[in-house]
Motif scaffolding. Sequence first.
Motif, PDB file in Angstrom:
ATOM      1  N   THR A  69      29.993  67.802  21.244  1.00  0.00           N
ATOM      2  CA  THR A  69      29.257  68.291  20.085  1.00  0.00           C
ATOM      3  C   THR A  69      30.112  68.139  18.829  1.00  0.00           C
ATOM      4  N   GLY A  70      29.596  68.654  17.718  1.00  0.00           N
ATOM      5  CA  GLY A  70      30.369  68.682  16.488  1.00  0.00           C
ATOM      6  C   GLY A  70      31.234  69.917  16.362  1.00  0.00           C
ATOM      7  N   ILE A  71      31.285  70.750  17.400  1.00  0.00           N
ATOM      8  CA  ILE A  71      32.142  71.939  17.384  1.00  0.00           C
ATOM      9  C   ILE A  71      33.592  71.496  17.572  1.00  0.00           C
ATOM     10  N   PRO A  72      34.539  71.993  16.756  1.00  0.00           N
ATOM     11  CA  PRO A  72      35.936  71.562  16.893  1.00  0.00           C
ATOM     12  C   PRO A  72      36.492  71.784  18.294  1.00  0.00           C
ATOM     13  N   GLU A  73      37.362  70.891  18.712  1.00  0.00           N
ATOM     14  CA  GLU A  73      37.943  70.970  20.058  1.00  0.00           C
ATOM     15  C   GLU A  73      38.631  72.295  20.304  1.00  0.00           C
ATOM     16  N   SER A  74      39.344  72.815  19.310  1.00  0.00           N
ATOM     17  CA  SER A  74      40.069  74.068  19.503  1.00  0.00           C
ATOM     18  C   SER A  74      39.115  75.216  19.793  1.00  0.00           C
ATOM     19  N   VAL A  75      37.945  75.208  19.161  1.00  0.00           N
ATOM     20  CA  VAL A  75      36.957  76.263  19.386  1.00  0.00           C
ATOM     21  C   VAL A  75      36.353  76.137  20.788  1.00  0.00           C
ATOM     22  N   VAL A  76      36.051  74.902  21.188  1.00  0.00           N
ATOM     23  CA  VAL A  76      35.450  74.669  22.506  1.00  0.00           C
ATOM     24  C   VAL A  76      36.406  75.102  23.609  1.00  0.00           C
ATOM     25  N   ARG A  77      37.639  74.640  23.537  1.00  0.00           N
ATOM     26  CA  ARG A  77      38.599  74.987  24.590  1.00  0.00           C
ATOM     27  C   ARG A  77      38.957  76.465  24.539  1.00  0.00           C
ATOM     28  N   GLY A  78      38.979  77.032  23.334  1.00  0.00           N
ATOM     29  CA  GLY A  78      39.236  78.460  23.203  1.00  0.00           C
ATOM     30  C   GLY A  78      38.144  79.313  23.832  1.00  0.00           C
ATOM     31  N   ALA A  79      36.943  78.739  23.924  1.00  0.00           N
ATOM     32  CA  ALA A  79      35.817  79.442  24.547  1.00  0.00           C
ATOM     33  C   ALA A  79      35.708  79.137  26.038  1.00  0.00           C
ATOM     34  N   ASN A  80      36.734  78.492  26.604  1.00  0.00           N
ATOM     35  CA  ASN A  80      36.812  78.259  28.060  1.00  0.00           C
ATOM     36  C   ASN A  80      35.839  77.195  28.550  1.00  0.00           C
ATOM     37  N   LEU A  81      35.544  76.192  27.700  1.00  0.00           N
ATOM     38  CA  LEU A  81      34.753  75.049  28.110  1.00  0.00           C
ATOM     39  C   LEU A  81      35.565  73.774  27.898  1.00  0.00           C
ATOM     40  N   ASP A  82      35.154  72.686  28.559  1.00  0.00           N
ATOM     41  CA  ASP A  82      35.823  71.400  28.380  1.00  0.00           C
ATOM     42  C   ASP A  82      35.271  70.695  27.144  1.00  0.00           C
ATOM     43  N   TYR A  83      36.078  69.814  26.592  1.00  0.00           N
ATOM     44  CA  TYR A  83      35.729  69.129  25.343  1.00  0.00           C
ATOM     45  C   TYR A  83      35.688  67.619  25.554  1.00  0.00           C
ATOM     46  N   LEU A  84      34.725  66.969  24.899  1.00  0.00           N
ATOM     47  CA  LEU A  84      34.639  65.518  24.866  1.00  0.00           C
ATOM     48  C   LEU A  84      34.201  65.116  23.464  1.00  0.00           C
ATOM     49  N   ASP A  85      34.936  64.197  22.864  1.00  0.00           N
ATOM     50  CA  ASP A  85      34.581  63.716  21.529  1.00  0.00           C
ATOM     51  C   ASP A  85      33.243  62.987  21.626  1.00  0.00           C
ATOM     52  N   PRO A  86      32.212  63.436  20.900  1.00  0.00           N
ATOM     53  CA  PRO A  86      30.901  62.779  21.017  1.00  0.00           C
ATOM     54  C   PRO A  86      30.924  61.314  20.622  1.00  0.00           C
ATOM     55  N   ARG A  87      31.907  60.917  19.795  1.00  0.00           N
ATOM     56  CA  ARG A  87      32.006  59.505  19.406  1.00  0.00           C
ATOM     57  C   ARG A  87      32.437  58.629  20.577  1.00  0.00           C
ATOM     58  N   ALA A  88      33.002  59.249  21.616  1.00  0.00           N
ATOM     59  CA  ALA A  88      33.452  58.493  22.788  1.00  0.00           C
ATOM     60  C   ALA A  88      32.380  58.387  23.859  1.00  0.00           C
ATOM     61  N   VAL A  89      31.222  58.972  23.613  1.00  0.00           N
ATOM     62  CA  VAL A  89      30.152  58.994  24.617  1.00  0.00           C
ATOM     63  C   VAL A  89      29.292  57.741  24.476  1.00  0.00           C
ATOM     64  N   ASP A  90      29.199  56.976  25.554  1.00  0.00           N
ATOM     65  CA  ASP A  90      28.341  55.788  25.609  1.00  0.00           C
ATOM     66  C   ASP A  90      27.136  56.134  26.487  1.00  0.00           C
TER      67      ASP A  90
END
Length: 409
Positions: free
Chosen positions: A364-385
């Motif tokens: 998503t557009g949520i910053p990585e630090s916020v996502v990981r801080g909320a105990n979820l995994d992060y993936l840069d949406p620009r890297a999604v094919d």
Amino acid sequence: MAESIGAPEGIIDDFDVRAFVLDRLASEELDGARVCVIVPDATRSCPLPLLLGAVHEALHGRAAAVTVLIALGTHAPMSEEQLAKHLGGPYEGFDIRNHEWWLPETLVSLGEISAERVAQLSEGRMRQAIDVTLNRAVVEHDVCLVIGPVFPHEVVGFSGGNKYFFPGIAGQEIIDFSHWLGALISSAEIIGTRGITPVRALIDEAAAMIPARRLALCLVVESGRGALHAASFGAPEDAWAACADVSAQTHVRYLDAPVRRVVSIIPEKYDDMWTGAKGFYKVEPIVADGGEVIIYAPHITRISAMHPEIEQLGYHCRDYFVKQWDRFSDQHWGVLAHSTHLRGAGTWDPVAGERPRVTVTLATGIPESVVRGANLDYLDPRAVDLDALAADPSTFVVPQAGEILFRLR
């Protein structure tokens, strides 16, 4: 008994929808009545301009007053621009309002459901009295008319009907209470469950305390488009039951075997993870143990504007909270429920810690630090094919995720 039109496999012509609404409202004693029309916000697919146009034709100049109340639950309020797009109009003589759940002066207590009755309704899961608090409109109008769709739902089984009162226009305490009851049962178990679930039983009990006459126009909506498969009009309990039977055939898809990875593409009507999490709820049942759900939503930039505490609390399985209840009982239970719903099934104990059944990854557009801080995994949406993922036999891609439930046969 409710009056119904439509069928799971068909689409109702707009002319027939309008005629049905006009005919049903003409048959009701609404002359000189004050009518509160309760409708969903923009997170639900629903052809409200068509429906409210018919309601306006039926009630303008006939009812003494008409208020259109947006059933936000605890969602963010809609702006005038958003309301105009969502509702259509203008509707001369109609007063359009958001449900201002955050303002105590807009609410009224209808009484209490006793601890003993709560224990019966919840099948022993909870035992404490609950104050039934609702928008003041229910005591300021003679008739409450619910208009809204029925979909598989993670808290109550199937949405719609009296759910537009609770949580739709309720106070936060009973919203939190009902959502935590659903979380104790778990999203994966209750979602798409037919009949009267414990949460539905609690909602129906509370709705019976409303002094106004209750009516409902329940709908089975083609997901993502807004056309109607079916509509039912009558008492909320009856109209909801008729549409839940159709929704169970229309909004549930079955797979023969679990999949290792699901990519849920979240439509823009969900503008934060509080609402966009439906893209997880609806696919959790088909993910293999140890698998992954990727929530793909580049347009979402925040977890929740109305519930920022979720960023500090994080996402955890039910047992994480239940087995450490002394740490978490003073939190908003609705926030705890949302946390467990997006984290999914899992276990926790003081030695092994937390062990979720599946991985939840936000692209998503949520910053990585916020996502990981909320105990979820992060993936840069620009890297999604998305094309490559769709071609991967171990990946299941769900477009317009959030309304269709996927289950295993």
